[in-house]
Design a protein around this motif. Structure first.
Motif, short mmCIF file in Angstrom:
data_model
loop_
_atom_site.label_atom_id
_atom_site.label_comp_id
_atom_site.label_asym_id
_atom_site.label_seq_id
_atom_site.Cartn_x
_atom_site.Cartn_y
_atom_site.Cartn_z
N VAL A 103 0.79 -1.08 -0.10
CA VAL A 103 0.09 0.01 0.02
C VAL A 103 1.10 1.27 0.01
CG1 VAL A 103 -1.87 -1.22 1.02
CG2 VAL A 103 -0.31 0.08 2.39
N SER A 104 0.55 2.34 -0.62
CA SER A 104 1.18 3.39 -0.66
C SER A 104 1.10 4.40 0.76
CB SER A 104 0.85 4.45 -1.85
OG SER A 104 -0.24 5.11 -1.62
N SER A 105 2.04 4.90 1.01
CA SER A 105 2.09 5.99 2.18
C SER A 105 0.90 6.79 1.96
CB SER A 105 3.30 6.76 2.62
OG SER A 105 3.75 7.23 1.45
N GLU A 106 0.70 7.27 0.90
CA GLU A 106 -0.71 8.03 0.59
C GLU A 106 -1.99 7.35 0.89
OE1 GLU A 106 1.80 7.67 -1.64
OE2 GLU A 106 2.77 9.89 -1.64
N GLN A 107 -2.14 6.15 0.63
CA GLN A 107 -3.29 5.43 1.03
C GLN A 107 -3.31 5.55 2.57
OE1 GLN A 107 -2.15 2.03 -1.43
NE2 GLN A 107 -4.54 1.70 -1.61
N VAL A 108 -2.24 5.28 3.19
CA VAL A 108 -2.33 5.40 4.61
C VAL A 108 -2.71 6.66 5.17
CG1 VAL A 108 -0.96 4.73 6.91
CG2 VAL A 108 -0.80 3.10 5.00
N GLY A 109 -2.33 7.70 4.84
CA GLY A 109 -2.19 8.81 5.21
C GLY A 109 -3.77 9.45 4.91
N ASP A 110 -4.35 9.25 3.76
CA ASP A 110 -5.57 9.44 3.52
C ASP A 110 -6.58 9.01 4.27
OD1 ASP A 110 -4.55 10.91 1.36
OD2 ASP A 110 -5.13 9.61 -0.20
N LEU A 111 -6.39 7.57 4.67
CA LEU A 111 -7.34 6.79 5.58
C LEU A 111 -7.37 7.54 7.06
CD1 LEU A 111 -6.84 3.12 4.64
CD2 LEU A 111 -8.67 4.35 4.14
N VAL A 112 -6.10 7.81 7.32
CA VAL A 112 -5.99 8.65 8.71
C VAL A 112 -6.69 9.80 8.75
CG1 VAL A 112 -4.33 9.69 10.40
CG2 VAL A 112 -3.63 7.44 9.45
N MET A 113 -6.44 10.74 7.57
CA MET A 113 -6.93 12.05 7.46
C MET A 113 -8.67 11.82 7.73
SD MET A 113 -5.10 14.78 6.32
CE MET A 113 -6.12 15.54 5.22
N GLU A 114 -9.22 10.92 6.84
CA GLU A 114 -10.75 10.53 6.77
C GLU A 114 -11.12 10.16 8.21
OE1 GLU A 114 -13.34 6.77 5.09
OE2 GLU A 114 -12.07 7.94 3.60
N GLY A 115 -10.24 9.33 8.86
CA GLY A 115 -10.63 8.91 10.30
C GLY A 115 -10.67 10.13 11.13
N LEU A 116 -9.65 10.84 11.23
CA LEU A 116 -9.56 12.22 12.27
C LEU A 116 -10.47 12.99 11.76
CD1 LEU A 116 -5.39 12.43 12.54
CD2 LEU A 116 -7.13 11.50 14.41
N LYS A 117 -10.85 13.31 10.57
CA LYS A 117 -11.84 14.20 10.27
C LYS A 117 -13.31 13.82 11.01
CE LYS A 117 -13.38 16.86 6.22
NZ LYS A 117 -13.35 17.01 4.66
N ASN A 118 -13.43 12.68 11.10
CA ASN A 118 -14.61 12.07 11.60
C ASN A 118 -14.53 12.06 13.29
OD1 ASN A 118 -15.93 11.70 9.33
ND2 ASN A 118 -14.93 9.65 9.25
N LEU A 119 -13.36 12.04 13.79
CA LEU A 119 -12.81 11.89 15.32
C LEU A 119 -12.87 13.33 16.08
CD1 LEU A 119 -12.63 9.57 16.83
CD2 LEU A 119 -10.31 9.62 16.54
#
Length: 185
Positions: A103-119
């Motif tokens: 997986v690309s580091s961008e995929q991981v970063g995007d998933l973290v951003m999405e999660g934090l936006k909801n958190l």
């Protein structure tokens, strides 16, 4: 399991039980050589994952590193640890169930951003500033405008660009001026 105190390979499990999230097993262990006691956690790993960095370097996926980066963004924020754990588990599950071993580091970063936006919005902005390498205040402003639009779509009041949430009267005495607030009206 190697003893963290003396390095002995002969440790014994004294107690095993599901962790709070039931996604891992908590084991209490004791070392017969030094008497040291410690706890380990066992989680299901669907597949071995590798993260491809922007430089092209491949490194094994490290769940603890993911957890630490989220914890840094959430430092001094009132967010329930259980919600954070669910978010981390969800990200790991999404990555593992993608069917890919890389997986690309961008995929991981995007998933973290999405999660934090909801958190937590503040943690989202903190993480984004590092992840997206913000260089100037305009980068923050663009992110906040987007965040305001998302909040406006969900019924919350959006803040106009260049405006603070609270209007303040300018002090008449220069000694009363707060340099941290001055100019942010």
């Amino acid at each position: 399991m190697r003893c963290p105190y003396c390095g002995s390979l002969d440790t014994q499990v004294k107690d095993s039980r599901p962790a709070e999230d039931s996604a891992s097993i908590r084991r209490r262990r004791v070392c017969p050589d030094c008497g040291g006691r410690f706890t380990t956690f066992e989680r299901v790993q669907l597949r071995e994952l590798f993260v491809v960095k922007r430089s092209g370097k491949r490194v094994p996926f490290d769940r603890d590193k993911l957890q630490r980066s989220i914890d840094v963004a959430l430092r001094k924020r009132e967010v329930d640890a259980e919600r954070v754990e669910r978010m981390v588990n969800g990200i790991v599950r999404q990555l593992e169930s993608s069917g890919e071993t890389e997986v690309s580091s961008e995929q991981v970063g995007d998933l973290v951003m999405e999660g934090l936006k909801n958190l937590d919005d503040v943690a989202y902005v903190r993480f984004a500033s590092v992840y997206k390498s913000f260089r100037e205040p305009r980068d923050f402003e663009e992110l906040l405008i987007g965040l305001g639009r998302a909040a406006g779509a969900s019924g919350a009041a959006a803040v106009a660009p260049g405006r603070a949430v609270e209007e303040r009267a300018a002090p008449t005495d220069p000694a009363e001026a707060d340099p941290a607030v001055d100019g942010v009206r």
